[in-house]
Scaffold this motif. Structure first.
Motif, mmCIF file in Angstrom:
data_model
loop_
_atom_site.group_PDB
_atom_site.id
_atom_site.type_symbol
_atom_site.label_atom_id
_atom_site.label_comp_id
_atom_site.label_asym_id
_atom_site.label_seq_id
_atom_site.Cartn_x
_atom_site.Cartn_y
_atom_site.Cartn_z
ATOM 1 N N ASP A 135 -9.342 -1.686 3.764
ATOM 2 C CA ASP A 135 -8.005 -2.268 3.942
ATOM 3 C C ASP A 135 -7.007 -1.207 4.398
ATOM 4 O O ASP A 135 -6.203 -1.435 5.298
ATOM 5 N N ILE A 136 -7.091 -0.033 3.791
ATOM 6 C CA ILE A 136 -6.188 1.063 4.163
ATOM 7 C C ILE A 136 -6.465 1.515 5.592
ATOM 8 O O ILE A 136 -5.539 1.749 6.375
ATOM 9 N N LEU A 137 -7.736 1.610 5.962
ATOM 10 C CA LEU A 137 -8.105 1.982 7.327
ATOM 11 C C LEU A 137 -7.558 0.968 8.332
ATOM 12 O O LEU A 137 -7.006 1.339 9.368
ATOM 13 N N GLN A 138 -7.685 -0.314 8.019
ATOM 14 C CA GLN A 138 -7.171 -1.345 8.916
ATOM 15 C C GLN A 138 -5.651 -1.252 9.052
ATOM 16 O O GLN A 138 -5.110 -1.430 10.142
ATOM 17 N N MET A 139 -4.969 -0.968 7.952
ATOM 18 C CA MET A 139 -3.511 -0.803 8.015
ATOM 19 C C MET A 139 -3.148 0.391 8.894
ATOM 20 O O MET A 139 -2.211 0.339 9.686
ATOM 21 N N LYS A 140 -3.907 1.469 8.733
ATOM 22 C CA LYS A 140 -3.656 2.689 9.511
ATOM 23 C C LYS A 140 -3.909 2.424 10.998
ATOM 24 O O LYS A 140 -3.124 2.816 11.849
ATOM 25 N N VAL A 141 -5.001 1.734 11.293
ATOM 26 C CA VAL A 141 -5.331 1.395 12.682
ATOM 27 C C VAL A 141 -4.270 0.471 13.279
ATOM 28 O O VAL A 141 -3.949 0.563 14.460
ATOM 29 N N ALA A 142 -3.699 -0.379 12.432
ATOM 30 C CA ALA A 142 -2.650 -1.296 12.883
ATOM 31 C C ALA A 142 -1.327 -0.568 13.130
ATOM 32 O O ALA A 142 -0.379 -1.167 13.621
ATOM 33 N N GLY A 143 -1.276 0.724 12.768
ATOM 34 C CA GLY A 143 -0.086 1.504 13.063
ATOM 35 C C GLY A 143 0.847 1.757 11.894
ATOM 36 O O GLY A 143 1.925 2.303 12.072
ATOM 37 N N MET A 144 0.425 1.367 10.705
ATOM 38 C CA MET A 144 1.276 1.607 9.541
ATOM 39 C C MET A 144 1.220 3.077 9.150
ATOM 40 O O MET A 144 0.176 3.724 9.262
ATOM 41 N N SER A 145 2.335 3.612 8.686
ATOM 42 C CA SER A 145 2.379 5.006 8.224
ATOM 43 C C SER A 145 1.829 5.094 6.807
ATOM 44 O O SER A 145 1.704 4.079 6.109
ATOM 45 N N GLU A 146 1.535 6.324 6.389
ATOM 46 C CA GLU A 146 1.054 6.509 5.016
ATOM 47 C C GLU A 146 2.099 6.033 4.011
ATOM 48 O O GLU A 146 1.770 5.462 2.974
ATOM 49 N N ARG A 147 3.357 6.261 4.324
ATOM 50 C CA ARG A 147 4.436 5.835 3.434
ATOM 51 C C ARG A 147 4.460 4.310 3.296
ATOM 52 O O ARG A 147 4.601 3.772 2.196
ATOM 53 N N GLU A 148 4.287 3.600 4.420
ATOM 54 C CA GLU A 148 4.274 2.131 4.382
ATOM 55 C C GLU A 148 3.063 1.611 3.597
ATOM 56 O O GLU A 148 3.179 0.663 2.815
ATOM 57 N N ILE A 149 1.922 2.243 3.807
ATOM 58 C CA ILE A 149 0.711 1.831 3.086
ATOM 59 C C ILE A 149 0.880 2.103 1.592
ATOM 60 O O ILE A 149 0.526 1.265 0.759
ATOM 61 N N ALA A 150 1.450 3.257 1.252
ATOM 62 C CA ALA A 150 1.688 3.600 -0.152
ATOM 63 C C ALA A 150 2.614 2.577 -0.799
ATOM 64 O O ALA A 150 2.389 2.161 -1.941
ATOM 65 N N ARG A 151 3.639 2.152 -0.064
ATOM 66 C CA ARG A 151 4.554 1.140 -0.587
ATOM 67 C C ARG A 151 3.808 -0.170 -0.835
ATOM 68 O O ARG A 151 4.016 -0.836 -1.838
ATOM 69 N N GLU A 152 2.924 -0.524 0.088
ATOM 70 C CA GLU A 152 2.134 -1.755 -0.037
ATOM 71 C C GLU A 152 1.249 -1.715 -1.284
ATOM 72 O O GLU A 152 1.094 -2.708 -1.981
ATOM 73 N N TYR A 153 0.663 -0.545 -1.568
ATOM 74 C CA TYR A 153 -0.231 -0.396 -2.719
ATOM 75 C C TYR A 153 0.488 0.083 -3.983
ATOM 76 O O TYR A 153 -0.141 0.303 -5.006
ATOM 77 N N GLN A 154 1.785 0.280 -3.866
ATOM 78 C CA GLN A 154 2.611 0.755 -4.985
ATOM 79 C C GLN A 154 2.019 2.027 -5.591
ATOM 80 O O GLN A 154 1.782 2.132 -6.797
ATOM 81 N N THR A 155 1.773 2.975 -4.700
ATOM 82 C CA THR A 155 1.221 4.262 -5.113
ATOM 83 C C THR A 155 1.924 5.361 -4.322
ATOM 84 O O THR A 155 2.793 5.081 -3.503
ATOM 85 N N SER A 156 1.522 6.583 -4.526
ATOM 86 C CA SER A 156 2.172 7.701 -3.831
ATOM 87 C C SER A 156 1.588 7.888 -2.433
ATOM 88 O O SER A 156 0.450 7.492 -2.144
ATOM 89 N N ARG A 157 2.386 8.526 -1.602
ATOM 90 C CA ARG A 157 1.948 8.828 -0.239
ATOM 91 C C ARG A 157 0.765 9.809 -0.288
ATOM 92 O O ARG A 157 -0.173 9.697 0.496
ATOM 93 N N ASP A 158 0.809 10.754 -1.220
ATOM 94 C CA ASP A 158 -0.285 11.724 -1.355
ATOM 95 C C ASP A 158 -1.600 11.038 -1.697
ATOM 96 O O ASP A 158 -2.665 11.419 -1.207
#
Length: 177
Positions: A135-158
């Motif tokens: 899911d994270i890979l697909q979000m990244k491929v779709a152009g989402m930033s790590e910050r946006e993905i972290a917000r989606e998963y309610q976790t840290s960017r790191d």
């Protein structure tokens, strides 16, 4: 739309306030929607003048219906998938890569062997990573930033950066040297 006769022009001018009443009632901005609803209104004028059987209805009913149809058609047109496509160049550098161009990772339709290889590799990748990683890979491929993905998963960017590094390592292990 055919040219309006004088009677239709006069009738359209007399009842033109219906267009603004419609826009106000529907809370539609004049700047965006006037040009959309006016054509439905003018078609309604032509039909109403040409077809006497419509006179048993109020003109406002006929005009309102035509304008609603045009607004509905406009929204359907704007919401088509092809209208929401993201445009990009094959010469665009993929974010967070070392100058990797998008054109190098998209298989061309003319090279079916390469396309098949890519599909097989994608299947291998999906079998080597977890559902969350996929899911994270697909979000990244779709152009989402790590910050946006972290917000989606309610976790840290790191945390997301670490997961992406694990995914890269797994993919690296799959790709023949």
């Amino acid at each position: 739309m055919q040219t309006m006769i004088r009677e239709q022009q006069d009738f359209a001018a007399t009842n033109h306030s219906l267009v603004f009443k419609f826009l106000n009632k529907k809370h539609l901005g004049e700047d965006e929607y006037y040009d959309i609803v006016i054509f439905g209104y003018l078609r309604a004028v032509q039909k109403y003048i040409q077809r006497s059987e419509l006179h048993r209805y109020k003109f406002s009913t006929i005009a309102w219906s035509a304008m609603e149809t045009d607004v509905k058609n406009y929204h359907e047109y704007k919401n088509r998938h092809m209208r929401k496509a993201v445009c990009c160049s094959l010469d665009q550098v993929i974010p967070n890569t070392e100058d990797l161009l998008l054109g190098y990772v998209i298989p061309t339709p003319y090279n079916t062997a390469e396309s098949l290889e890519d599909s097989l590799l994608w299947m291998e990748v999906t079998s080597a990573i977890t559902k969350k990683q996929m899911d994270i890979l697909q979000m990244k491929v779709a152009g989402m930033s790590e910050r946006e993905i972290a917000r989606e998963y309610q976790t840290s960017r790191d945390s997301i950066k670490n997961i992406i590094e694990v995914i890269k390592e797994r993919i690296h292990d799959l790709v023949p040297a």
